[in-house]
Design a protein around this motif. Structure first.
Motif, PDB file in Angstrom:
ATOM      1  N   TYR A 117      13.942  46.531  23.837  1.00 10.41           N
ATOM      2  CA  TYR A 117      14.811  46.662  24.991  1.00 10.41           C
ATOM      3  C   TYR A 117      14.895  45.303  25.674  1.00 10.41           C
ATOM      4  O   TYR A 117      13.895  44.601  25.770  1.00 10.41           O
ATOM      5  CB  TYR A 117      14.252  47.705  25.963  1.00 10.41           C
ATOM      6  CG  TYR A 117      14.050  49.070  25.375  1.00 10.41           C
ATOM      7  CD1 TYR A 117      15.051  50.028  25.462  1.00 10.41           C
ATOM      8  CD2 TYR A 117      12.876  49.413  24.731  1.00 10.41           C
ATOM      9  CE1 TYR A 117      14.876  51.294  24.922  1.00 10.41           C
ATOM     10  CE2 TYR A 117      12.688  50.672  24.187  1.00 10.41           C
ATOM     11  CZ  TYR A 117      13.696  51.604  24.290  1.00 10.41           C
ATOM     12  OH  TYR A 117      13.524  52.856  23.751  1.00 10.41           O
ATOM     13  N   HIS A 118      16.085  44.990  26.152  1.00  8.15           N
ATOM     14  CA  HIS A 118      16.255  43.672  26.763  1.00  8.15           C
ATOM     15  C   HIS A 118      17.136  43.745  27.990  1.00  8.15           C
ATOM     16  O   HIS A 118      18.170  44.419  27.984  1.00  8.15           O
ATOM     17  CB  HIS A 118      16.894  42.710  25.769  1.00  8.15           C
ATOM     18  CG  HIS A 118      16.184  42.656  24.456  1.00  8.15           C
ATOM     19  ND1 HIS A 118      14.999  41.984  24.296  1.00  8.15           N
ATOM     20  CD2 HIS A 118      16.465  43.211  23.254  1.00  8.15           C
ATOM     21  CE1 HIS A 118      14.596  42.127  23.037  1.00  8.15           C
ATOM     22  NE2 HIS A 118      15.476  42.864  22.390  1.00  8.15           N
ATOM     23  N   ALA A 119      16.731  43.018  29.011  1.00  9.84           N
ATOM     24  CA  ALA A 119      17.631  42.819  30.138  1.00  9.84           C
ATOM     25  C   ALA A 119      18.674  41.793  29.724  1.00  9.84           C
ATOM     26  O   ALA A 119      18.382  40.817  29.038  1.00  9.84           O
ATOM     27  CB  ALA A 119      16.862  42.320  31.360  1.00  9.84           C
ATOM     28  N   GLU A 120      19.903  42.049  30.122  1.00  7.74           N
ATOM     29  CA  GLU A 120      20.995  41.101  29.865  1.00  7.74           C
ATOM     30  C   GLU A 120      21.120  40.235  31.111  1.00  7.74           C
ATOM     31  O   GLU A 120      21.454  40.734  32.183  1.00  7.74           O
ATOM     32  CB  GLU A 120      22.289  41.888  29.619  1.00  7.74           C
ATOM     33  CG  GLU A 120      23.500  41.018  29.377  1.00  7.74           C
ATOM     34  CD  GLU A 120      24.788  41.853  29.366  1.00  7.74           C
ATOM     35  OE1 GLU A 120      24.711  43.094  29.435  1.00  7.74           O
ATOM     36  OE2 GLU A 120      25.870  41.254  29.321  1.00  7.74           O
ATOM     37  N   VAL A 121      20.863  38.952  30.955  1.00  9.20           N
ATOM     38  CA  VAL A 121      20.882  38.064  32.119  1.00  9.20           C
ATOM     39  C   VAL A 121      22.162  37.241  32.136  1.00  9.20           C
ATOM     40  O   VAL A 121      22.794  37.031  31.101  1.00  9.20           O
ATOM     41  CB  VAL A 121      19.651  37.139  32.128  1.00  9.20           C
ATOM     42  CG1 VAL A 121      18.368  37.952  32.063  1.00  9.20           C
ATOM     43  CG2 VAL A 121      19.715  36.135  30.993  1.00  9.20           C
ATOM     44  N   GLU A 177      19.280  42.519  40.219  1.00 11.71           N
ATOM     45  CA  GLU A 177      20.323  43.381  39.659  1.00 11.71           C
ATOM     46  C   GLU A 177      21.580  43.322  40.524  1.00 11.71           C
ATOM     47  O   GLU A 177      22.696  43.158  40.021  1.00 11.71           O
ATOM     48  CB  GLU A 177      19.815  44.827  39.564  1.00 11.71           C
ATOM     49  CG  GLU A 177      18.789  45.044  38.461  1.00 11.71           C
ATOM     50  CD  GLU A 177      18.099  46.384  38.564  1.00 11.71           C
ATOM     51  OE1 GLU A 177      17.303  46.704  37.666  1.00 11.71           O
ATOM     52  OE2 GLU A 177      18.337  47.124  39.546  1.00 11.71           O
ATOM     53  N   GLU A 178      21.370  43.453  41.827  1.00  8.59           N
ATOM     54  CA  GLU A 178      22.533  43.473  42.716  1.00  8.59           C
ATOM     55  C   GLU A 178      23.248  42.120  42.754  1.00  8.59           C
ATOM     56  O   GLU A 178      24.465  42.057  42.900  1.00  8.59           O
ATOM     57  CB  GLU A 178      22.107  43.884  44.130  1.00  8.59           C
ATOM     58  CG  GLU A 178      21.945  45.391  44.261  1.00  8.59           C
ATOM     59  CD  GLU A 178      21.009  45.766  45.399  1.00  8.59           C
ATOM     60  OE1 GLU A 178      20.893  44.975  46.354  1.00  8.59           O
ATOM     61  OE2 GLU A 178      20.383  46.848  45.327  1.00  8.59           O
ATOM     62  N   ALA A 179      22.474  41.065  42.607  1.00  5.53           N
ATOM     63  CA  ALA A 179      23.087  39.733  42.599  1.00  5.53           C
ATOM     64  C   ALA A 179      23.804  39.455  41.278  1.00  5.53           C
ATOM     65  O   ALA A 179      24.461  38.434  41.121  1.00  5.53           O
ATOM     66  CB  ALA A 179      22.015  38.673  42.847  1.00  5.53           C
ATOM     67  N   GLY A 180      23.649  40.362  40.323  1.00 10.12           N
ATOM     68  CA  GLY A 180      24.333  40.182  39.054  1.00 10.12           C
ATOM     69  C   GLY A 180      23.592  39.270  38.088  1.00 10.12           C
ATOM     70  O   GLY A 180      24.089  38.979  37.001  1.00 10.12           O
TER      71      GLY A 180
END
Lengths: 166, 166
Positions: free
Chosen positions: A55-59, B47-50
């Motif tokens: 699982y990965h956060a998309e930055v 997250e909110e800052a994108g």
DNA sequence: CGCTAACACGAAATAATATTGCGTCCCTAT
DNA sequence: ATAGGGACGCAATATTATTTCGTGTTAGCG
């Protein structure tokens, strides 16, 4: 392995987690129509079977200071297996290279690279990539803008296909 | 937005979640060296800052029946902005096209495509992509094998760079 | 300087989730 | 028919997430 048959619920789970990998298990269970415990068991099974690799956060690369994205087409002098492997290993060691795929056709490899700025990439290109052993040619293309960037696979296509077979 | 300064803890959070997007918040908090509540607040803010765009499970495409991966280099007849946009929109509508990037240089776009088998891709290529309005040329390269496929950005490079600036 | 407001932290309490432990049902193969 | 395997879901328990709130630190200001 390829014979690991997945039922529609498993596929739905995979599709949901590909779209939102942090969904809670209760939410996931609700969406796929079973209760939480068997849902979690299925997820664990999919993980252990390797169908879910992680699982990965998309930055946001740009926000983080990576302004430059480049595709590099690389041709080698020798395509002997040992030389291919050696080049692949180098790619794995270069952090700016995020992807490396061996291709058919004229070009041997395509690399997707990310860098903070152009000069960083240029340095990498001239000092590392082009200079690397066995590298015959490198053609680079800067990404002007991204139009689409979807992760993974299109599950809709898979479902259509299975429906047709059935 | 690019001025949104991130402290070392934020960057560590991003790096950890990029590597393992399903890490529990307590584990994450432990790794970045603060307690759980502020850690979660930071994640929400990111997250909110994108800066975090989403979370995705990484699935095994081949096991799922997507045997074929192809890069397509596309040239258009007109590069007028409206025509570029029209082509990008088409790409977004094609499920087999996972990525579409506009490039500088000879080629206008590079597409990363995924398909269950070669004939599915061929049909797409001849009936959809090549046939699409304004498409002048398409050169495809099949992926023989993947050597590296890392998500996102190299945080090590970012940290080195920041250390040098300081 | 001393004071105050803004901000981030962490402990503790509470809410929600994940996970385990059964008992049950269904399907399959004898 | 019937025994066994497998998957389900309820209920109980263990972990996590989230809220609440009091404290410390810092920057700006009188």
């Amino acid at each position: 392995m390829a014979g690991t048959r997945l039922d529609p619920i498993d596929r739905k789970i995979l599709a949901e987690l590909q779209a939102d990998g942090r969904m809670t298990n209760v939410e996931l269970a609700k969406r796929v129509g079973i209760s939480a415990p068997p849902c979690l068991r299925r997820v664990r099974t999919l993980e252990e079977a390797g169908l879910i690799r992680g699982y990965h956060a998309e930055v946001d690369a740009r926000e983080l200071g990576f302004e430059v994205q480049v595709f590099a087409m690389v041709g080698l002098q020798s395509q002997a297996e040992a030389d291919l492997n050696a080049f692949e290993k180098r790619c794995r060691d270069w952090p700016l290279v995020r992807e490396c795929h061996m291709l058919n056709g004229e070009v041997d490899f395509i690399l997707k690279c990310v860098a903070p700025d152009l000069s960083t990439f240029q340095s990498f290109l001239t000092e590392q990539l082009t200079a690397a052993e066995n590298v015959a040619s490198v053609k680079t293309s800067l990404v002007i803008r991204g139009a689409k960037d979807e992760p993974g696979v299109p599950f809709d296509v898979l479902e259509e296909r299975l429906a047709r077979q059935a």
